[in-house]
Design a protein around this motif. Structure first.
Motif, PDB file in Angstrom:
ATOM      1  N   GLU A   1     123.791  61.408  33.504  1.00  0.00           N
ATOM      2  CA  GLU A   1     122.888  61.400  32.471  1.00  0.00           C
ATOM      3  C   GLU A   1     121.545  61.866  32.938  1.00  0.00           C
ATOM      4  O   GLU A   1     120.576  61.153  33.235  1.00  0.00           O
ATOM      5  CB  GLU A   1     122.619  59.970  32.089  1.00  0.00           C
ATOM      6  N   PRO A   2     121.267  63.291  32.923  1.00  0.00           N
ATOM      7  CA  PRO A   2     119.923  63.893  33.807  1.00  0.00           C
ATOM      8  C   PRO A   2     118.867  63.549  32.911  1.00  0.00           C
ATOM      9  O   PRO A   2     117.608  63.320  33.716  1.00  0.00           O
ATOM     10  CB  PRO A   2     120.210  65.221  33.964  1.00  0.00           C
ATOM     11  N   GLN A   3     118.891  63.070  31.696  1.00  0.00           N
ATOM     12  CA  GLN A   3     117.703  62.542  31.129  1.00  0.00           C
ATOM     13  C   GLN A   3     116.859  61.530  31.435  1.00  0.00           C
ATOM     14  O   GLN A   3     115.872  61.250  31.283  1.00  0.00           O
ATOM     15  CB  GLN A   3     117.907  62.732  29.527  1.00  0.00           C
ATOM     16  N   GLN A   4     117.670  60.525  32.349  1.00  0.00           N
ATOM     17  CA  GLN A   4     117.185  59.121  32.901  1.00  0.00           C
ATOM     18  C   GLN A   4     116.287  59.757  33.974  1.00  0.00           C
ATOM     19  O   GLN A   4     115.660  58.663  34.518  1.00  0.00           O
ATOM     20  CB  GLN A   4     118.312  58.331  32.984  1.00  0.00           C
ATOM     21  N   GLY A   5     116.283  60.995  34.459  1.00  0.00           N
ATOM     22  CA  GLY A   5     115.726  61.173  35.786  1.00  0.00           C
ATOM     23  C   GLY A   5     116.374  61.974  36.805  1.00  0.00           C
ATOM     24  O   GLY A   5     116.712  61.341  37.761  1.00  0.00           O
TER      25      GLY A   5
ATOM     26  N   HIS B   1     120.685  65.362  26.323  1.00  0.00           N
ATOM     27  CA  HIS B   1     119.512  64.494  25.803  1.00  0.00           C
ATOM     28  C   HIS B   1     118.230  65.110  26.512  1.00  0.00           C
ATOM     29  O   HIS B   1     118.180  65.707  27.505  1.00  0.00           O
ATOM     30  CB  HIS B   1     119.789  63.105  26.146  1.00  0.00           C
ATOM     31  N   TYR B   2     117.280  64.932  25.213  1.00  0.00           N
ATOM     32  CA  TYR B   2     115.927  65.367  25.964  1.00  0.00           C
ATOM     33  C   TYR B   2     114.997  63.897  26.133  1.00  0.00           C
ATOM     34  O   TYR B   2     113.713  64.328  26.371  1.00  0.00           O
ATOM     35  CB  TYR B   2     115.311  66.177  24.437  1.00  0.00           C
TER      36      TYR B   2
ATOM     37  N   GLY C   1     113.282  53.589  30.975  1.00  0.00           N
ATOM     38  CA  GLY C   1     112.537  54.076  32.242  1.00  0.00           C
ATOM     39  C   GLY C   1     111.724  55.301  31.766  1.00  0.00           C
ATOM     40  O   GLY C   1     111.456  55.712  30.456  1.00  0.00           O
ATOM     41  N   ASP C   2     110.889  56.073  32.850  1.00  0.00           N
ATOM     42  CA  ASP C   2     110.104  57.003  32.414  1.00  0.00           C
ATOM     43  C   ASP C   2     110.520  58.401  32.490  1.00  0.00           C
ATOM     44  O   ASP C   2     109.983  59.226  32.026  1.00  0.00           O
ATOM     45  CB  ASP C   2     109.014  57.232  33.637  1.00  0.00           C
ATOM     46  N   GLY C   3     111.772  58.536  33.043  1.00  0.00           N
ATOM     47  CA  GLY C   3     112.796  59.683  32.849  1.00  0.00           C
ATOM     48  C   GLY C   3     111.911  60.851  33.866  1.00  0.00           C
ATOM     49  O   GLY C   3     112.538  61.820  33.691  1.00  0.00           O
ATOM     50  N   LEU C   4     111.196  60.683  34.607  1.00  0.00           N
ATOM     51  CA  LEU C   4     110.685  61.483  35.581  1.00  0.00           C
ATOM     52  C   LEU C   4     111.707  62.312  36.372  1.00  0.00           C
ATOM     53  O   LEU C   4     112.704  61.631  36.964  1.00  0.00           O
ATOM     54  CB  LEU C   4     109.550  60.954  36.614  1.00  0.00           C
ATOM     55  N   PRO C   5     111.630  63.529  36.578  1.00  0.00           N
ATOM     56  CA  PRO C   5     110.495  64.566  36.196  1.00  0.00           C
ATOM     57  C   PRO C   5     110.578  64.807  34.782  1.00  0.00           C
ATOM     58  O   PRO C   5     109.841  65.771  34.286  1.00  0.00           O
ATOM     59  CB  PRO C   5     110.713  65.389  37.354  1.00  0.00           C
ATOM     60  N   GLY C   6     111.602  64.466  34.121  1.00  0.00           N
ATOM     61  CA  GLY C   6     111.709  64.903  32.654  1.00  0.00           C
ATOM     62  C   GLY C   6     113.050  65.715  32.515  1.00  0.00           C
ATOM     63  O   GLY C   6     113.876  65.904  33.561  1.00  0.00           O
ATOM     64  N   PRO C   7     113.297  66.092  31.230  1.00  0.00           N
ATOM     65  CA  PRO C   7     115.027  66.691  30.996  1.00  0.00           C
ATOM     66  C   PRO C   7     114.990  67.846  31.463  1.00  0.00           C
ATOM     67  O   PRO C   7     114.323  68.552  31.578  1.00  0.00           O
ATOM     68  CB  PRO C   7     114.819  66.393  29.400  1.00  0.00           C
TER      69      PRO C   7
END
Length: 310
Positions: A8-12, A38-39, A44-50
């Motif tokens: 789930e890369p959108q999580q960070g 997902h975008y 969480g903050d999802g850093l560095p972003g999707p």
């Protein structure tokens, strides 16, 4: 039983994080590397972003050689069907024919609002999904040198050259999933090589697998022509202490996860809990890896669990 990794890369997560998981999974003998589409982070903050799913998979395709690649699942709300057919066919060529194409209606309203993507009603989203499946498969299967036309309520194509073609024929395997009682089984019977259920109980899985099997039979398909799969969160450890440590890292409670995922616990525990799922008809298992930095967990699973069930 086949085992696949699902992230789930959108999580960070960066592209490099995803590549490391995919290459490790390939080396360890997992069958496939899949990622979400997902975008926006769900927590969480999802850093560095999707990262865009098909851009990332195109890169991973060039840096792996065997493992199959796909999405659970691409959202039909994110892209027009024509350009999506082009992108997936391109990644299929870049991978030497290793792509599997998961497509769904889309569900996470907040990410649509955050990135300016229209989010229609459930009915319209399913209507668009149905049209996209017809268009994308139509573009891929139109003979070279001929054109493809489509006139629907939401999409119209006129005189499309229907290019490029994917490497796999007639096209990459399509994955459809979900718990809808009517339209989902019908779409799976019409288009899917695989039907997937993410994060459900055995009772729900049994009912939905049967609905899909009935729809496949009604469509006149060979019952062996569709694969049934499930996705579960992964939290494995050599002992209870290691399981608890990994649960803490991903912010989950061990008892909660043990109650709803057969992939939580020690290797012996996981093998025992997967047995009933095999009897239920699950042929593929997607292990949702929430801590993408913990590659040693993949090694434990590959060495201690997979050999007992493959």
């Amino acid at each position: 039983m086949e085992f696949r990794i699902f992230v789930e890369p959108q999580q960070g997560a960066t592209y490099a994080d995803q590549l490391a998981v995919a290459q490790t999974a390939e080396q360890l003998g997992f069958d496939a590397f899949f990622r979400s589409d997902h975008y926006l982070a769900m927590s969480g903050d999802g850093l560095p972003g999707p990262t865009d799913s098909w851009v990332a998979l195109g890169g991973i395709a060039r840096e792996t050689s065997r493992i199959r690649l796909g999405t659970l699942v691409t959202s039909a709300t994110f892209r027009h069907p024509g350009p999506l057919a082009v992108a997936v066919a391109q990644v299929d060529e870049m991978s030497g024919g290793r792509v599997e194409f998961g497509l769904g209606s889309g569900w996470f309203e907040d990410e649509h609002r955050a990135y300016g993507i229209p989010f229609p009603s459930v009915r319209e989203r399913f209507d668009r999904l149905s049209e996209q499946l017809a268009i994308i498969t139509g573009l891929w299967t139109t003979p070279a040198g001929e054109t493809f036309d489509y006139s629907g309520e939401h999409y119209t194509l006129a005189g499309s050259p229907a290019l490029p073609k994917p490497v796999q024929t007639p096209h990459p395997p399509i994955v459809i999933g979900g718990t809808g009682a009517k339209r989902t089984p019908a779409l799976a019977a019409a288009y899917a090589a695989e039907f997937n259920l993410p994060f459900v109980s055995m009772d729900v899985a049994q009912k939905q697998f049967q609905r899909v099997a009935d729809a496949v039979d009604s469509a006149g398909r060979d019952p062996q022509s569709i694969v049934y799969s499930c996705a579960f969160v992964l939290c494995a450890g050599k002992n209870d202490a290691e399981v608890a440590r990994r649960a803490s890292v991903i912010g989950r409670e061990v008892d909660e996860m043990r109650s709803n995922s057969p992939l939580v616990g020690t290797p012996t525990e996981i093998v025992d809990k997967l047995g009933p799922w095999t009897e239920l008809g699950a042929q593929r298992i997607y292990a949702q890896m929430l801590d993408m930095s913990d590659l040693s967990q993949l090694e434990l699973f590959a060495h201690e669990v997979i050999p007992q069930l493959r």
